[in-house]
Design a protein around this motif. Structure first.
Motif, PDB file in Angstrom:
ATOM      1  N   GLU A 119      23.207 -18.429  -6.924  1.00 40.84           N
ATOM      2  CA  GLU A 119      21.847 -18.963  -7.043  1.00 40.84           C
ATOM      3  C   GLU A 119      21.137 -18.771  -5.703  1.00 40.84           C
ATOM      4  OE1 GLU A 119      22.419 -22.932  -8.486  1.00 40.84           O
ATOM      5  OE2 GLU A 119      23.165 -22.260 -10.428  1.00 40.84           O
ATOM      6  N   ASN A 120      20.807 -17.524  -5.443  1.00 43.02           N
ATOM      7  CA  ASN A 120      20.274 -17.102  -4.153  1.00 43.02           C
ATOM      8  C   ASN A 120      19.270 -15.980  -4.409  1.00 43.02           C
ATOM      9  OD1 ASN A 120      19.870 -16.329  -1.479  1.00 43.02           O
ATOM     10  ND2 ASN A 120      21.784 -15.166  -1.366  1.00 43.02           N
ATOM     11  N   CYS A 121      18.056 -16.161  -3.923  1.00 46.67           N
ATOM     12  CA  CYS A 121      16.988 -15.205  -4.250  1.00 46.67           C
ATOM     13  C   CYS A 121      17.297 -13.791  -3.778  1.00 46.67           C
ATOM     14  CB  CYS A 121      15.658 -15.672  -3.671  1.00 46.67           C
ATOM     15  SG  CYS A 121      15.678 -15.885  -1.876  1.00 46.67           S
ATOM     16  N   ILE A 122      17.996 -13.657  -2.644  1.00 47.52           N
ATOM     17  CA  ILE A 122      18.277 -12.322  -2.117  1.00 47.52           C
ATOM     18  C   ILE A 122      19.701 -11.865  -2.426  1.00 47.52           C
ATOM     19  CG2 ILE A 122      16.558 -12.487  -0.282  1.00 47.52           C
ATOM     20  CD1 ILE A 122      18.856 -13.033   1.688  1.00 47.52           C
ATOM     21  N   ALA A 123      20.353 -12.516  -3.376  1.00 45.45           N
ATOM     22  CA  ALA A 123      21.709 -12.107  -3.747  1.00 45.45           C
ATOM     23  C   ALA A 123      21.741 -10.627  -4.112  1.00 45.45           C
ATOM     24  CB  ALA A 123      22.194 -12.939  -4.936  1.00 45.45           C
ATOM     25  N   ALA A 124      22.838  -9.977  -3.783  1.00 43.37           N
ATOM     26  CA  ALA A 124      22.990  -8.558  -4.130  1.00 43.37           C
ATOM     27  C   ALA A 124      23.162  -8.440  -5.644  1.00 43.37           C
ATOM     28  CB  ALA A 124      24.189  -7.960  -3.405  1.00 43.37           C
ATOM     29  N   GLY A 125      22.110  -7.996  -6.311  1.00 44.00           N
ATOM     30  CA  GLY A 125      22.115  -7.953  -7.767  1.00 44.00           C
ATOM     31  C   GLY A 125      22.875  -6.787  -8.345  1.00 44.00           C
ATOM     32  N   ARG A 126      23.102  -5.753  -7.541  1.00 48.05           N
ATOM     33  CA  ARG A 126      23.859  -4.596  -8.028  1.00 48.05           C
ATOM     34  C   ARG A 126      24.475  -3.875  -6.836  1.00 48.05           C
ATOM     35  NH1 ARG A 126      21.601   0.582 -11.596  1.00 48.05           N
ATOM     36  NH2 ARG A 126      23.654   1.286 -12.320  1.00 48.05           N
ATOM     37  N   LEU A 127      25.760  -3.602  -6.919  1.00 39.65           N
ATOM     38  CA  LEU A 127      26.463  -2.873  -5.867  1.00 39.65           C
ATOM     39  C   LEU A 127      26.709  -1.439  -6.317  1.00 39.65           C
ATOM     40  CD1 LEU A 127      27.026  -5.906  -5.147  1.00 39.65           C
ATOM     41  CD2 LEU A 127      29.190  -5.126  -4.156  1.00 39.65           C
ATOM     42  N   PHE A 128      26.337  -0.503  -5.453  1.00 43.58           N
ATOM     43  CA  PHE A 128      26.630   0.911  -5.674  1.00 43.58           C
ATOM     44  C   PHE A 128      27.733   1.297  -4.695  1.00 43.58           C
ATOM     45  CE2 PHE A 128      22.232   0.335  -6.971  1.00 43.58           C
ATOM     46  CZ  PHE A 128      22.153   1.038  -8.167  1.00 43.58           C
ATOM     47  N   VAL A 129      28.875   1.735  -5.215  1.00 44.24           N
ATOM     48  CA  VAL A 129      30.032   2.032  -4.365  1.00 44.24           C
ATOM     49  C   VAL A 129      30.407   3.500  -4.535  1.00 44.24           C
ATOM     50  CG1 VAL A 129      32.407   1.414  -3.810  1.00 44.24           C
ATOM     51  CG2 VAL A 129      30.827  -0.345  -4.665  1.00 44.24           C
ATOM     52  N   GLU A 130      30.549   4.204  -3.395  1.00 44.59           N
ATOM     53  CA  GLU A 130      30.892   5.623  -3.451  1.00 44.59           C
ATOM     54  C   GLU A 130      32.219   5.800  -4.197  1.00 44.59           C
ATOM     55  OE1 GLU A 130      29.765   9.286  -0.536  1.00 44.59           O
ATOM     56  OE2 GLU A 130      30.360   7.400   0.391  1.00 44.59           O
ATOM     57  N   PRO A 189      26.995 -16.173 -10.357  1.00 42.23           N
ATOM     58  CA  PRO A 189      28.109 -15.533  -9.645  1.00 42.23           C
ATOM     59  C   PRO A 189      28.669 -14.328 -10.393  1.00 42.23           C
ATOM     60  CG  PRO A 189      28.901 -17.451 -10.805  1.00 42.23           C
ATOM     61  CD  PRO A 189      27.417 -17.402 -11.050  1.00 42.23           C
ATOM     62  N   ILE A 190      27.850 -13.304 -10.558  1.00 41.38           N
ATOM     63  CA  ILE A 190      28.240 -12.112 -11.305  1.00 41.38           C
ATOM     64  C   ILE A 190      28.024 -10.881 -10.423  1.00 41.38           C
ATOM     65  CG2 ILE A 190      27.866 -10.721 -13.370  1.00 41.38           C
ATOM     66  CD1 ILE A 190      26.733 -13.226 -14.728  1.00 41.38           C
ATOM     67  N   MET A 191      29.117 -10.231 -10.037  1.00 45.56           N
ATOM     68  CA  MET A 191      29.025  -8.997  -9.251  1.00 45.56           C
ATOM     69  C   MET A 191      28.952  -7.816 -10.203  1.00 45.56           C
ATOM     70  SD  MET A 191      31.651  -7.403  -6.384  1.00 45.56           S
ATOM     71  CE  MET A 191      31.202  -8.550  -5.070  1.00 45.56           C
ATOM     72  N   ILE A 192      27.962  -6.978 -10.000  1.00 45.11           N
ATOM     73  CA  ILE A 192      27.730  -5.821 -10.861  1.00 45.11           C
ATOM     74  C   ILE A 192      27.966  -4.566 -10.031  1.00 45.11           C
ATOM     75  CG2 ILE A 192      25.972  -4.591 -12.195  1.00 45.11           C
ATOM     76  CD1 ILE A 192      24.745  -7.522 -12.560  1.00 45.11           C
ATOM     77  N   VAL A 193      28.964  -3.786 -10.414  1.00 40.37           N
ATOM     78  CA  VAL A 193      29.393  -2.642  -9.603  1.00 40.37           C
ATOM     79  C   VAL A 193      29.198  -1.345 -10.380  1.00 40.37           C
ATOM     80  CG1 VAL A 193      31.269  -1.638  -8.255  1.00 40.37           C
ATOM     81  CG2 VAL A 193      31.137  -4.129  -8.534  1.00 40.37           C
ATOM     82  N   SER A 194      28.544  -0.385  -9.725  1.00 42.32           N
ATOM     83  CA  SER A 194      28.340   0.942 -10.303  1.00 42.32           C
ATOM     84  C   SER A 194      28.783   1.994  -9.292  1.00 42.32           C
ATOM     85  CB  SER A 194      26.862   1.166 -10.651  1.00 42.32           C
ATOM     86  OG  SER A 194      26.392   0.197 -11.565  1.00 42.32           O
ATOM     87  N   PRO A 195      29.569   2.976  -9.711  1.00 44.91           N
ATOM     88  CA  PRO A 195      29.961   4.043  -8.772  1.00 44.91           C
ATOM     89  C   PRO A 195      28.850   5.071  -8.616  1.00 44.91           C
ATOM     90  CG  PRO A 195      30.922   4.458 -10.921  1.00 44.91           C
ATOM     91  CD  PRO A 195      30.187   3.150 -11.048  1.00 44.91           C
ATOM     92  N   PHE A 196      28.863   5.771  -7.478  1.00 43.27           N
ATOM     93  CA  PHE A 196      27.998   6.943  -7.325  1.00 43.27           C
ATOM     94  C   PHE A 196      28.823   8.058  -6.695  1.00 43.27           C
ATOM     95  CE2 PHE A 196      27.458   4.739  -3.286  1.00 43.27           C
ATOM     96  CZ  PHE A 196      27.336   5.752  -2.335  1.00 43.27           C
ATOM     97  N   GLU A 197      28.431   9.286  -6.971  1.00 40.61           N
ATOM     98  CA  GLU A 197      29.228  10.429  -6.534  1.00 40.61           C
ATOM     99  C   GLU A 197      29.212  10.553  -5.017  1.00 40.61           C
ATOM    100  OE1 GLU A 197      31.162  12.000  -8.569  1.00 40.61           O
ATOM    101  OE2 GLU A 197      30.370  10.745 -10.191  1.00 40.61           O
ATOM    102  N   ASP A 198      30.321  10.967  -4.450  1.00 42.07           N
ATOM    103  CA  ASP A 198      30.430  11.116  -3.009  1.00 42.07           C
ATOM    104  C   ASP A 198      29.352  12.061  -2.465  1.00 42.07           C
ATOM    105  OD1 ASP A 198      32.753   9.719  -3.625  1.00 42.07           O
ATOM    106  OD2 ASP A 198      33.867  10.667  -1.996  1.00 42.07           O
ATOM    107  N   GLY A 199      28.662  11.590  -1.439  1.00 40.47           N
ATOM    108  CA  GLY A 199      27.652  12.413  -0.778  1.00 40.47           C
ATOM    109  C   GLY A 199      26.290  12.409  -1.432  1.00 40.47           C
TER     110      GLY A 199
END
Length: 261
Positions: free
Chosen positions: A91-102, A194-204
């Protein structure tokens, strides 16, 4: 002890229609600040304009992207990534709503986050040793469960959590959703939980992940983890957000500007 003069601070509890709405229509009130949904924010600003053109400050949500590159300090990225999502049970306005991980570090990152989450003490928020407390409202708590169910129905993987903790109170397990595609509900909607949302992205694929990170109607905060300062500066320049954290998150100061893009 010093005391504020009577009337300097007034607390008016109650539902929005009965308590908050009059604040934006009474001419004697010169300034209104509102934190909530975009739809209600439009109504508040309209009321402020129609009453006496009073000043109005709005904070209407976020879907702050956090980009994690393979050349990051993994331990720092895991620790700060958890804090970026789970601080104040999301419950934080600037919480990381989506993580992009290489992609080359995606699986390791998720595994280490799960191990970190398992260490979190869930309990009484007034106990200083507690790391994760209850949600603030039953209706909101149910909306978080629905959020997870819908995202999974649309193809996301529930890697951890996703249900109520087996104890009295509105405690939701810290939750991790992976394989969240760009067209998934969770990729665009703010959970405020408290929900972490993780999406991969291609290296580089720096430019590609920037386009994906910017595909949101919000632009409050964002972050990047990398040991390459040139890459960090390119990302901070390209992210359409009011704040860009570099190799940290939630580091704010009352003396620094704060606002959306």
């Amino acid at each position: 002890p010093r005391r504020l003069p009577a009337g300097v601070v007034s607390v008016r509890p109650g539902p929005g229609r009965g308590a908050a709405r009059p604040s934006s229509t009474i001419p004697d009130i010169r300034k209104v600040g509102f934190t909530g949904s975009t739809g209600i924010g439009v109504t508040v600003m309209e009321s402020c304009a129609k009453s006496n053109l009073k000043k109005c400050s709005l904070e209407l949500g976020g879907k702050s992207p956090l980009i994690i590159f393979s050349d990051c300090d993994m331990s720092s990225a895991v620790r700060n990534g958890c804090g970026a999502v789970f601080f104040n049970k999301g419950e934080n306005c600037i919480a990381a709503g989506r993580l992009f991980v290489e992609r080359s570090i995606h699986d390791e990152f998720v595994a280490r986050v799960i191990e970190e989450v398992k260490k979190m003490k869930i309990g009484d928020p007034l106990d200083r040793s507690t790391a994760h407390g209850p949600q603030n409202h039953r209706k909101h708590f149910q909306s978080l469960l629905d959020f997870v169910d819908r995202s999974v129905a649309e193809g996301a993987t529930l890697a951890y959590g996703g249900k109520q903790v087996d104890r009295p109170g509105l405690f939701m397990e810290p939750t991790i959703l992976t394989n969240v595609t760009d067209d998934n509900f969770a990729a665009h909607e703010e959970s405020f939980g408290p929900i972490m949302i993780v999406s991969p992205f291609e290296d580089g694929d720096l430019e590609g992940v920037l386009r994906r990170a910017n595909s949101t109607e919000f632009g409050l905060a964002s972050g990047v983890f990398t040991n390459d300062i040139k890459k960090a500066l390119r990302v901070s320049e390209g992210l359409q957000a009011g704040t860009v954290f570099i190799n940290t998150y939630n580091k704010t100061d009352v003396a620094a500007p704060f606002g959306g893009f």
